[in-house]
Every structure is written in structure tokens, then in C-alpha cells.
Design a protein around this motif. Structure first.
Motif, PDB file in Angstrom:
ATOM      1  N   CYS A  70      35.038   4.472  -3.004  1.00 51.08           N
ATOM      2  CA  CYS A  70      34.135   4.471  -1.995  1.00 51.08           C
ATOM      3  C   CYS A  70      34.522   3.075  -0.953  1.00 51.08           C
ATOM      4  O   CYS A  70      35.055   2.036  -1.697  1.00 51.08           O
ATOM      5  CB  CYS A  70      32.680   4.182  -2.532  1.00 51.08           C
ATOM      6  N   CYS A  73      31.883   0.154  -1.684  1.00 45.01           N
ATOM      7  CA  CYS A  73      31.548  -0.399  -2.857  1.00 45.01           C
ATOM      8  C   CYS A  73      32.633  -0.472  -4.094  1.00 45.01           C
ATOM      9  O   CYS A  73      32.538  -0.998  -4.888  1.00 45.01           O
ATOM     10  CB  CYS A  73      30.205  -0.026  -3.447  1.00 45.01           C
ATOM     11  N   CYS A  75      33.379   2.337  -5.894  1.00 44.74           N
ATOM     12  CA  CYS A  75      33.063   3.211  -7.047  1.00 44.74           C
ATOM     13  C   CYS A  75      33.861   4.432  -7.079  1.00 44.74           C
ATOM     14  O   CYS A  75      34.443   4.620  -5.830  1.00 44.74           O
ATOM     15  CB  CYS A  75      31.567   3.639  -6.923  1.00 44.74           C
ATOM     16  N   CYS A  81      28.354   4.527  -9.103  1.00 47.32           N
ATOM     17  CA  CYS A  81      27.383   3.576  -9.106  1.00 47.32           C
ATOM     18  C   CYS A  81      26.267   3.424 -10.278  1.00 47.32           C
ATOM     19  O   CYS A  81      26.172   4.576 -10.674  1.00 47.32           O
ATOM     20  CB  CYS A  81      26.522   3.476  -7.681  1.00 47.32           C
ATOM     21  N   CYS A  93      30.191   6.778  -0.532  1.00 49.35           N
ATOM     22  CA  CYS A  93      29.373   7.520  -1.563  1.00 49.35           C
ATOM     23  C   CYS A  93      27.725   7.486  -0.950  1.00 49.35           C
ATOM     24  O   CYS A  93      27.424   6.598  -0.059  1.00 49.35           O
ATOM     25  CB  CYS A  93      29.565   6.694  -3.050  1.00 49.35           C
ATOM     26  N   CYS A  96      26.089   3.886  -0.565  1.00 52.12           N
ATOM     27  CA  CYS A  96      26.533   3.128   0.678  1.00 52.12           C
ATOM     28  C   CYS A  96      26.059   3.834   2.022  1.00 52.12           C
ATOM     29  O   CYS A  96      26.795   3.598   3.106  1.00 52.12           O
ATOM     30  CB  CYS A  96      27.941   2.805   0.343  1.00 52.12           C
TER      31      CYS A  96
END
Ligand SMILES: [Zn+2]
Ligand SMILES: [Zn+2]
Length: 105
Positions: A70, A73, A75, A81, A93, A96
Motif C-alpha cells: 500500500c 501505509c 502493508c 493492517c 488498501c 487507507c
């Protein structure tokens, strides 16, 4: 340079694995990890500062390793997450989704 980075990456991994496995002396494995990481950090800062860029967030660029992450973030498929997430776009993702909307408006 690439060879030294490769050796340092392996040494850093072995240091981490040794500590995780509880091998002794623990400080020897910790020293290996830290020393090797500093070698890699110096190379990155001097020769590859772009390695940290991943979209708007300053995250490691996992796409260089063929790993989808992502862009907000960081991930991945394997490490999602904490609250759980799915892909809603190629590099965004579900956790987000709002961040992506905000970034485009
Ligand atoms: Zn995300
Ligand atoms: Zn996520």
C-alpha cells in the motif's frame, strides 16, 4: 558496492535470526545486525536515497522486490493492517481508502 550491500544484508539477517532464535552470545548477533545495518545505511544515503520512496509516504519501496505494498501505509499481502484490509486499488488498501481520496482532492 552491490556485493558489499549483499554481504551486509545477509549478515544483518543472520544477526536478527540469531537473536530471534536465542543463540548465544546474544550481543554478538546484535552487534552483527547493527554493524551490518550501518554499512547498508551508509550506502543507501550516499548512493540510493530513492530506495525509501513509495508514493506519498516515505516507506521502503517493496516493488523493487516484486512485493505489492500500500502506498500510504506500506502493508502487504503477507503483512496486512492490524484491523485487516483488502486491496481497493493496485497500491491502496481498504484501511487507507480515505487517505487516497484526500490525496487526490
Ligand atoms: Zn494502507
Ligand atoms: Zn492495509
Amino acid at each position: 558496492m552491490q556485493q558489499q550491500i549483499g554481504i551486509a544484508a545477509i549478515t544483518m539477517t543472520l544477526g536478527r535470526l540469531g537473536q530471534t532464535a536465542g543463540l548465544i552470545p546474544d550481543h554478538g548477533y546484535a552487534a552483527a545486525e547493527i554493524e551490518a545495518m550501518q554499512v547498508i545505511q551508509q550506502h543507501l544515503e550516499q548512493h540510493a536515497p530513492e530506495a525509501f520512496s513509495n508514493g506519498e509516504a516515505r516507506l521502503p519501496r517493496l516493488s523493487a522486490l516484486g512485493i505489492r505494498a500500500c502506498r500510504h501505509c506500506g502493508c502487504t499481502d503477507a503483512i496486512g493492517c492490524p484491523e485487516g484490509c483488502t486491496w481497493i486499488a493496485e497500491e491502496v488498501c481498504s484501511s487507507c481508502a480515505g487517505a487516497d481520496k484526500d490525496a487526490r482532492t
